[in-house]
Design an enzyme around this catalytic site. Structure first.
Site, PDB file in Angstrom:
ATOM      1  CB  SER A 146      -0.199 -13.877   5.913  1.00  0.00           C
ATOM      2  OG  SER A 146      -0.836 -15.120   5.704  1.00  0.00           O
ATOM      3  CE1 TYR A 160       4.232 -16.376   8.027  1.00  0.00           C
ATOM      4  CE2 TYR A 160       1.935 -17.072   7.863  1.00  0.00           C
ATOM      5  CZ  TYR A 160       3.059 -16.510   7.291  1.00  0.00           C
ATOM      6  OH  TYR A 160       3.019 -16.088   5.983  1.00  0.00           O
TER       7      TYR A 160
END
Ligand code: NAP
Length: 254
Positions: A146, A160
């Site tokens: 990501s 995350y």
């Protein structure tokens, strides 16, 4: 028409929705013969992905598993069993923010679930599949990282982001270990994809703010990311090893 995907078996985790579903369908359309489709809580959506894969001419098999606990990861690897031997293409896509939690709000339990789902599952699913690729002397692995790995993520997404940074590091370290055996490992790093993920975790205002800073003038689609994953799996990417490819319409440039 025969190509490098003809007759291949691909395992895509998180194939029920979003990027994973688009990737499974794109791999089937590219010529893969057999898709192993992992899902967790969305059996109906996974069934729809399987139907689209079959329409594209490949076989599809569903495999369930909650990857947000070590027990769940172990159970999935166990259930994968002998099928791991046949996997030519592994796409480690399953992942989620689970919930936004700032520094003071993060519990030990949520921390572990975020890390297990986004990082530990990638490691141990690859551990189950890669030895068979090494034995054959060929295989391709793509992890889904990501943009958060590079920028630390939005508010409440720091753990995350750290898990995704681990995924990008896994791509480099695994690539170094496996490339001499004919197995290529890379990662794709989506920016902001306008899909269920952000429908759940972001407001329209947050997405509009990203949009204003995106030179291409639009958010990414599931198919934008799937296309790059298929490219990384193809022979055209045969010299790309251990890279994390940023796909974000120019929202983040290095
Ligand atoms: N959307 C974005 O903007 C964006 C940006 C950067 C990176 N990513 C990454 O891209 C990947 C795909 O996300 P997406 O955007 O396609 O999101 P999505 O539409 O929310 O899909 C997430 C997928 O992961 C699976 N999953 C969720 N929780 C799980 C759990 N506990 N155990 C096992 N599987 C689980 C889901 O399965 P079920 O539906 O069956 O539960 C689903 O198939 C993720 O790794 C995500 O972190 C997304």
């Amino acid at each position: 028409m025969r190509n490098e995907f003809t007759g291949r078996t691909a395992l895509v985790t998180g194939a029920s929705r979003g990027i994973g579903a688009a990737t499974a369908v794109a791999l089937a359309r590219a010529g893969c013969a057999r898709l192993l489709l992992h899902y967790a809580s969305s059996p109906e959506a996974a069934g729809q992905t399987a139907a689209r894969v079959r329409e594209a001419g490949a076989s599809a098999e569903l495999l369930a598993g909650d990857l947000s606990t070590e027990a769940g990861i172990r159970a999935f690897v166990e259930a994968l069993g002998e099928r791991a031997r046949a996997v030519d293409i592994l796409v480690n896509n399953a992942g989620s923010l689970l919930q936004r939690a700032r520094l003071a709000e993060m519990s030990y339990q949520l921390y572990n679930r975020v890390m297990d789902l986004n990082a530990k599952s990638v490691w141990f699913i690859t551990q189950a599949v890669a030895p068979h690729m090494v034995r054959r002397g060929s295989g391709v692995i793509v992890h889904v990282s990501s943009i958060a790995a590079r920028n630390g993520g939005g508010l409440g997404a720091t753990v995350y982001a750290a898990a995704k940074a681990a995924v990008s590091a896994f791509a480099r370290g695994m690539a170094r270990e496996l490339a001499p055996h004919g197995v290529r490992v890379n990662a794709v790093s989506p920016g902001t994809v306008d899909n269920d993920f952000h429908a759940r975790f972001s407001t329209r205002e947050m997405l509009d703010a990203v949009l204003r800073q995106t030179p291409q003038g639009r958010l990414s689609t599931n198919e934008d990311i799937a296309g790059v994953i298929v490219f990384l799996c193809s022979d055209a990417a045969r010299n790309i090893i251990g890279q994390t490819i940023e796909v974000n319409g120019g929202a983040f440039m290095i």
